[in-house]
Write a protein that holds these residues in place. Structure first.
Motif, short mmCIF file in Angstrom:
data_model
loop_
_atom_site.label_atom_id
_atom_site.label_comp_id
_atom_site.label_asym_id
_atom_site.label_seq_id
_atom_site.Cartn_x
_atom_site.Cartn_y
_atom_site.Cartn_z
N TRP A 84 -24.12 47.15 4.54
CA TRP A 84 -24.44 48.07 3.63
C TRP A 84 -25.48 49.03 4.36
O TRP A 84 -25.27 50.37 3.66
N ASP A 85 -26.27 48.71 5.17
CA ASP A 85 -27.28 49.69 5.76
C ASP A 85 -26.37 50.93 6.54
O ASP A 85 -26.67 51.95 6.30
N GLU A 86 -25.25 50.49 7.06
CA GLU A 86 -24.40 51.51 7.85
C GLU A 86 -23.79 52.32 6.55
O GLU A 86 -23.46 53.41 6.91
N LEU A 87 -23.12 51.55 5.55
CA LEU A 87 -22.51 52.42 4.66
C LEU A 87 -23.30 53.37 4.08
O LEU A 87 -22.96 54.64 3.83
N VAL A 88 -24.49 53.14 3.78
CA VAL A 88 -25.55 54.11 2.99
C VAL A 88 -25.83 55.32 3.98
O VAL A 88 -25.75 56.52 3.60
N GLU A 89 -26.19 54.90 5.07
CA GLU A 89 -26.41 55.79 6.17
C GLU A 89 -25.38 56.70 6.36
O GLU A 89 -25.32 57.94 6.66
N LEU A 90 -24.27 56.22 6.62
CA LEU A 90 -22.88 57.26 7.06
C LEU A 90 -22.40 58.02 5.85
O LEU A 90 -21.94 59.20 6.10
N THR A 91 -22.58 57.46 4.84
CA THR A 91 -22.33 58.42 3.53
C THR A 91 -23.13 59.61 3.35
O THR A 91 -22.68 60.70 3.09
N ALA A 92 -24.71 59.33 3.59
CA ALA A 92 -25.38 60.32 3.58
C ALA A 92 -25.23 61.37 4.81
O ALA A 92 -25.30 62.39 4.52
N LEU A 93 -24.83 60.74 5.92
CA LEU A 93 -24.61 61.67 6.87
C LEU A 93 -23.38 62.62 6.82
O LEU A 93 -23.36 63.79 7.03
N ARG A 94 -22.28 61.86 6.15
CA ARG A 94 -21.13 62.65 5.81
C ARG A 94 -21.24 63.76 4.83
O ARG A 94 -20.94 65.03 4.90
N GLY A 95 -22.11 63.51 3.77
CA GLY A 95 -22.72 64.58 2.83
C GLY A 95 -23.59 65.65 3.45
O GLY A 95 -23.20 66.87 3.08
N HIS A 96 -24.26 65.29 4.56
CA HIS A 96 -25.14 66.33 5.33
C HIS A 96 -24.13 67.39 5.83
O HIS A 96 -24.21 68.66 5.98
N VAL A 97 -23.27 66.64 6.59
CA VAL A 97 -22.33 67.60 7.73
C VAL A 97 -21.43 68.65 6.65
O VAL A 97 -21.45 69.74 7.03
N LEU A 98 -20.87 67.97 5.69
CA LEU A 98 -19.97 68.77 4.81
C LEU A 98 -20.71 69.61 3.89
O LEU A 98 -20.00 70.26 2.85
N GLY A 99 -21.91 69.62 3.75
CA GLY A 99 -22.59 70.20 2.54
C GLY A 99 -22.13 69.82 1.15
O GLY A 99 -22.17 70.29 0.23
N ARG A 100 -22.17 68.25 1.14
CA ARG A 100 -21.69 67.61 -0.34
C ARG A 100 -22.69 66.77 -0.83
O ARG A 100 -23.03 65.88 -0.27
#
Length: 359
Positions: free
Chosen positions: A56-72
């Motif tokens: 769960w910790d990883e899923l939250v972190e990676l989803t936020a990271l993808r949003g940051h990278v893609l401007g989403r």
């Protein structure tokens, strides 16, 4: 607020740092593919009910990271929802509180973030990790002395990438571009990972420092490196487009900004495109993108007023053409974040309101 904290790896004042060579990381296209695949796999486990606390910790972190990278922004919102689910499923896990605190801070709900960090401390999470999270919040709201004390402790305990990068961001927030760059260079040299994401973010942040200082050539040096390392990185691509627009490369800039404005739900890119089009007297398309940006900012301020008051104020102060609204939003932002940047935004808005009333 400035001054040296410790000896960083230095470039002399005015000397351009050599960014060539070293810092080899996984190719950006491969890293993005791996990121998508990992999120998909973790999401599947969550759906089946088999995801562990670490997952769960990883899923939250990676989803936020993808949003940051893609401007989403919708990805950041999804990460915040996942963090809430993590807390609901594991109320006694301090990692869940930190995950939720990080997303609360992302949306500028700083009191909620600090409350979750206090809860994580009560659950026994190590002080060093909590210091890092608290320092980021304190810095965001202008409590620079408290943030600096935490950064100093972290650096004395471990002179690693995270501690060096945090000090670089502290100097950047204080408006000390040359000193910030020295720490950014030190952090870059100290990186021992293979993921391109932390380094691309660091390089983009240093580029932003020089953009704010008005040194476009130096900003481009760092931003080019971020995009070379991670080609889809929307924040760096948008800033590079802005530099090229200032330098007169409008034709190529418009195409790049159209892609960003279509692929991202962050209205900043639509606003940026509208401004470039208006400068080129492409009035019809400029009106379309301005209206799109205005609509999105209205929605974001309604959903996340703490996080988007400053962005919306900047829009209404420039492309949006409504300094009165900009002033209201900038004052709202200043009440939450009494930082030099927030005060400067209020000052600009007041000046524009004064000018508009004299016309």
């Amino acid at each position: 607020m400035g001054g040296n904290v410790a000896a960083a790896d230095r470039t002399s004042d005015g000397e351009i740092p050599d960014l060539a060579g070293g810092c080899a990381t996984t190719a950006g296209v491969i890293a993005m593919g791996n990121l998508h695949a990992r999120i998909e796999g973790l999401t599947g486990q969550a759906t089946r009910g088999s995801l562990t606390g670490a997952g769960w910790d990883e899923l939250v972190e990676l989803t936020a990271l993808r949003g940051h990278v893609l401007g989403r922004i919708d990805e950041a919102e999804r990460a915040a929802s996942l963090a809430e689910m993590f807390v609901d499923r594991s109320p006694g896990d301090p990692r869940a509180r930190v995950a939720r605190a990080r997303l609360a801070a992302r949306f500028h709900r700083f009191s909620a973030a600090l409350a979750d960090l206090d809860a994580a401390a009560a659950m026994g999470l190590e002080r060093r990790r909590l210091d890092e999270e608290r320092a980021a919040v304190h810095q965001a709201v202008g409590r620079y002395d408290e943030a600096l004390a935490a950064h100093r402790r972290a650096l004395s305990e471990r002179r690693g990438f995270s501690a060096l990068a945090a000090l670089a961001r502290w100097h950047a927030e204080c408006g000390e571009a040359a000193e910030a760059e020295r720490w950014f260079v030190a952090a870059r040299r100290g990186y021992r990972g293979v993921s391109p994401f932390p380094l691309a973010e660091l390089e983009c942040q240093c580029g932003q420092v020089w953009l704010s200082a008005g040194d476009l050539a130096r900003a481009r040096l760092w931003l080019d490196e971020a995009v070379r390392r991670l080609p889809p990185y929307a924040p760096a691509r948008g800033r590079l487009a802005g530099i090229d627009a200032v330098r007169g490369g409008t034709a190529g800039v418009i195409g790049r900004l159209r892609r960003l404005a279509r692929d991202s739900d962050d209205p900043h890119y639509a606003a940026q495109l509208a401004g470039v089009l208006a400068d080129g007297q492409a009035w019809s398309e400029a009106r379309f993108w301005r209206a799109r940006a205005a609509d999105h900012y209205e929605l974001l301020v309604a959903r996340h007023p703490e996080a988007y008051a400053d962005h919306a104020a900047e829009f209404w102060l420039t492309v949006g053409g409504d300094p009165e609204r900009a002033l209201r939003l900038s004052l709202q932002n200043l009440a939450l974040r009494p930082t030099p940047r927030a005060r400067a935004l209020v000052s600009r808005a007041r000046n524009r309101v004064g000018e508009s009333r004299q016309i």
